[in-house]
Design a protein around this motif. Structure first.
Motif, PDB file in Angstrom:
ATOM      1  N   UNK A 105       7.490   5.788  19.429  1.00 53.19           N
ATOM      2  CA  UNK A 105       7.523   3.980  19.340  1.00 53.19           C
ATOM      3  C   UNK A 105       8.368   3.566  18.256  1.00 53.19           C
ATOM      4  N   UNK A 106       8.950   4.495  17.101  1.00 54.74           N
ATOM      5  CA  UNK A 106       9.714   4.106  16.136  1.00 54.74           C
ATOM      6  C   UNK A 106      10.926   4.873  15.770  1.00 54.74           C
ATOM      7  N   UNK A 107      11.526   4.371  14.731  1.00 55.26           N
ATOM      8  CA  UNK A 107      12.708   5.017  14.409  1.00 55.26           C
ATOM      9  C   UNK A 107      12.660   6.470  14.224  1.00 55.26           C
ATOM     10  N   UNK A 108      11.473   6.663  13.691  1.00 55.61           N
ATOM     11  CA  UNK A 108      11.236   8.044  13.249  1.00 55.61           C
ATOM     12  C   UNK A 108      11.368   8.977  14.432  1.00 55.61           C
ATOM     13  N   UNK A 109      11.081   8.576  15.644  1.00 53.24           N
ATOM     14  CA  UNK A 109      11.023   9.326  16.836  1.00 53.24           C
ATOM     15  C   UNK A 109      12.547   9.627  17.645  1.00 53.24           C
ATOM     16  N   UNK A 110      13.382   8.776  16.953  1.00 51.88           N
ATOM     17  CA  UNK A 110      14.709   9.045  17.496  1.00 51.88           C
ATOM     18  C   UNK A 110      15.142  10.228  17.673  1.00 51.88           C
ATOM     19  N   UNK A 111      15.169  11.091  16.603  1.00 47.47           N
ATOM     20  CA  UNK A 111      15.662  12.571  16.318  1.00 47.47           C
ATOM     21  C   UNK A 111      14.909  13.260  17.527  1.00 47.47           C
ATOM     22  N   UNK A 112      13.714  13.002  17.753  1.00 47.42           N
ATOM     23  CA  UNK A 112      12.850  13.937  18.938  1.00 47.42           C
ATOM     24  C   UNK A 112      13.499  13.397  20.277  1.00 47.42           C
ATOM     25  N   UNK A 116       0.649  -1.069   0.030  1.00 46.27           N
ATOM     26  CA  UNK A 116      -0.102   0.108  -0.134  1.00 46.27           C
ATOM     27  C   UNK A 116       0.817   1.238   0.012  1.00 46.27           C
ATOM     28  N   UNK A 117       0.716   2.133  -0.719  1.00 48.74           N
ATOM     29  CA  UNK A 117       1.461   3.331  -1.190  1.00 48.74           C
ATOM     30  C   UNK A 117       0.613   4.497  -0.457  1.00 48.74           C
ATOM     31  N   UNK A 118       1.356   5.167   0.559  1.00 54.67           N
ATOM     32  CA  UNK A 118       0.711   6.389   1.208  1.00 54.67           C
ATOM     33  C   UNK A 118       1.711   7.551   0.627  1.00 54.67           C
ATOM     34  N   UNK A 119       0.795   8.293  -0.067  1.00 53.32           N
ATOM     35  CA  UNK A 119       1.417   9.392  -0.665  1.00 53.32           C
ATOM     36  C   UNK A 119       1.028  10.735   0.014  1.00 53.32           C
ATOM     37  N   UNK A 120       2.049  11.323   0.847  1.00 54.85           N
ATOM     38  CA  UNK A 120       1.790  12.515   1.547  1.00 54.85           C
ATOM     39  C   UNK A 120       2.094  13.975   0.755  1.00 54.85           C
ATOM     40  N   UNK A 121       2.327  13.577  -0.431  1.00 53.63           N
ATOM     41  CA  UNK A 121       2.730  14.926  -1.314  1.00 53.63           C
ATOM     42  C   UNK A 121       4.037  15.203  -1.367  1.00 53.63           C
ATOM     43  N   UNK A 122       4.851  15.510   0.108  1.00 56.18           N
ATOM     44  CA  UNK A 122       6.177  15.715   0.180  1.00 56.18           C
ATOM     45  C   UNK A 122       6.792  14.711   0.891  1.00 56.18           C
ATOM     46  N   UNK A 123       6.187  13.469   1.002  1.00 59.87           N
ATOM     47  CA  UNK A 123       6.833  12.178   1.526  1.00 59.87           C
ATOM     48  C   UNK A 123       6.025  10.949   0.899  1.00 59.87           C
ATOM     49  N   UNK A 124       6.790   9.948   0.815  1.00 56.38           N
ATOM     50  CA  UNK A 124       6.107   8.556   0.199  1.00 56.38           C
ATOM     51  C   UNK A 124       6.254   7.380   1.194  1.00 56.38           C
ATOM     52  N   UNK A 125       5.411   6.872   1.347  1.00 56.97           N
ATOM     53  CA  UNK A 125       5.534   5.517   2.417  1.00 56.97           C
ATOM     54  C   UNK A 125       5.033   4.434   1.816  1.00 56.97           C
ATOM     55  N   UNK A 126       5.691   3.279   1.588  1.00 55.15           N
ATOM     56  CA  UNK A 126       5.063   2.017   1.293  1.00 55.15           C
ATOM     57  C   UNK A 126       4.972   1.308   2.322  1.00 55.15           C
ATOM     58  N   UNK A 127       3.692   0.763   2.597  1.00 58.86           N
ATOM     59  CA  UNK A 127       3.466  -0.138   3.759  1.00 58.86           C
ATOM     60  C   UNK A 127       3.520  -1.434   3.341  1.00 58.86           C
ATOM     61  N   UNK A 128       3.922  -2.665   4.007  1.00 54.98           N
ATOM     62  CA  UNK A 128       4.158  -3.932   3.477  1.00 54.98           C
ATOM     63  C   UNK A 128       3.657  -4.786   4.929  1.00 54.98           C
ATOM     64  N   UNK A 129       2.946  -4.403   5.687  1.00 55.89           N
ATOM     65  CA  UNK A 129       2.300  -5.223   6.838  1.00 55.89           C
ATOM     66  C   UNK A 129       1.443  -6.371   6.297  1.00 55.89           C
ATOM     67  N   UNK A 177      15.768  11.184   2.078  1.00 55.58           N
ATOM     68  CA  UNK A 177      16.482  10.200   3.006  1.00 55.58           C
ATOM     69  C   UNK A 177      15.414   9.024   3.204  1.00 55.58           C
ATOM     70  N   UNK A 178      15.875   7.751   3.415  1.00 56.65           N
ATOM     71  CA  UNK A 178      15.000   6.413   3.461  1.00 56.65           C
ATOM     72  C   UNK A 178      14.944   6.175   4.890  1.00 56.65           C
ATOM     73  N   UNK A 179      13.661   5.981   5.249  1.00 54.05           N
ATOM     74  CA  UNK A 179      13.673   5.364   6.783  1.00 54.05           C
ATOM     75  C   UNK A 179      12.931   4.081   6.834  1.00 54.05           C
ATOM     76  N   UNK A 180      13.355   3.218   7.456  1.00 53.62           N
ATOM     77  CA  UNK A 180      12.640   1.948   7.627  1.00 53.62           C
ATOM     78  C   UNK A 180      12.126   1.810   9.051  1.00 53.62           C
ATOM     79  N   UNK A 181      10.610   1.700   9.136  1.00 58.82           N
ATOM     80  CA  UNK A 181       9.919   1.593  10.164  1.00 58.82           C
ATOM     81  C   UNK A 181       9.200   0.328  10.414  1.00 58.82           C
ATOM     82  N   UNK A 182       7.985   0.451  11.296  1.00 58.24           N
ATOM     83  CA  UNK A 182       7.376  -0.939  11.517  1.00 58.24           C
ATOM     84  C   UNK A 182       6.537  -1.243  10.295  1.00 58.24           C
ATOM     85  N   UNK A 183       6.974  -2.055   9.484  1.00 62.42           N
ATOM     86  CA  UNK A 183       6.412  -2.516   8.260  1.00 62.42           C
ATOM     87  C   UNK A 183       6.333  -1.434   7.426  1.00 62.42           C
ATOM     88  N   UNK A 184       7.055  -0.566   7.311  1.00 61.50           N
ATOM     89  CA  UNK A 184       6.818   0.673   6.293  1.00 61.50           C
ATOM     90  C   UNK A 184       8.465   1.016   5.783  1.00 61.50           C
TER      91      UNK A 184
END
Length: 255
Positions: A199-206, A121-134, A159-166
């Motif tokens: 809860x995820x890798x994208x939160x590590x910067x915070x 499933x593609x989640x197109x946010x306009x200025x970011x794109x996520x591909x979910x493979x759950x 940059x590429x981020x690998x999160x929970x099934x995305x």
């Protein structure tokens, strides 16, 4: 991180930054399938008031998508990892035209993958794109390899981020830590001790920003996670209970 170290009780004079998926709501098979628990919007609104407005939801979702689920336009928020901000100073972002052009190649690569694998499933946010493979966990490596090629062609723009099934591709300048820094520049966040929950890798910067400022960083999930957070809560339900401590104290003080 101490795997079993619970955070101290929340305080009214802290500044709060909360991730959404996996932190305030349980992760679902598809982003649109999440369930917002009964009363969560009302509790977040009350918590924001108790903290004098120093609460922001910081998410990879767009603000429009977040508002469809929470309907709290009065609460500060950062969407698309900080590219969208409501209630704070916008971080300095360079000309977006090259980034948008680079994302067209990523979008094409993602669409080709989805055409080959219907469970993606593609989640197109306009200025970011996520591909979910759950729905197809075995496809994770292929998704990451394919998008990594498109990202490499963009130089240092993406940059590429690998999160929970995305796997997500976003502008390199956008991250949740920069969003937190932007909020902390202005009232009501300025001068407060920051607290980031995610809860995820994208939160590590915070987490890193809060740690550097002597703040509170809380990872949500089971023990054993590799994270820079200094405290842990087990689940979104545990996050709700932790936040409720402040509201309970406020009610006792008022009675």
């Amino acid at each position: 991180m101490s795997e079993d170290q619970l955070p101290p009780p929340p305080q009214a004079d802290w500044a709060y930054f909360l991730d959404f998926d996996g932190t305030l709501v349980d992760i679902a098979p598809r982003p649109e399938a999440i369930r917002v628990s009964d009363g969560l919007p009302e509790r977040l609104s009350a918590f924001s008031l108790a903290a004098d407005g120093a609460l922001a939801v910081v998410t990879g979702r767009s603000l429009a998508d977040l508002d469809r689920h929470l309907a709290l336009p009065q609460v500060a928020a950062a969407g698309v990892h900080g590219l969208e901000l409501r209630g704070g100073s916008r971080p300095d972002v360079p000309d977006r035209a090259p980034v948008k052009q680079a994302l067209t190649k990523v979008r094409a690569a993602a669409e080709q993958l989805a055409a080959l694998h219907v469970d993606l499933r593609i989640e197109d946010k306009g200025e970011a794109i996520a591909v979910h493979y759950r729905a197809a966990p075995d496809l994770g490596p292929e998704v990451a390899r394919t998008l990594a090629v498109a990202v490499a062609e963009a130089g240092d723009l993406l940059t590429l981020l690998q999160g929970k099934m995305v796997v997500e591709v976003k502008p390199a300048v956008a991250n949740k830590g920069a969003a937190v820094e932007a909020f902390l520049e202005d009232a009501p966040f300025a001068g407060r001790r920051p607290c980031f929950i995610g809860d995820d890798v994208t939160d590590e910067d915070g987490f890193r920003v809060c740690n550097a400022r002597g703040g509170i960083s809380i990872h949500v999930g089971p023990p054993g996670a590799v994270t820079e957070a200094r405290y842990r809560l087990a689940s979104p339900a545990a996050v709700h209970d932790w936040l409720a401590q402040l509201l309970d104290r406020e009610r006792r003080t008022a009675s």
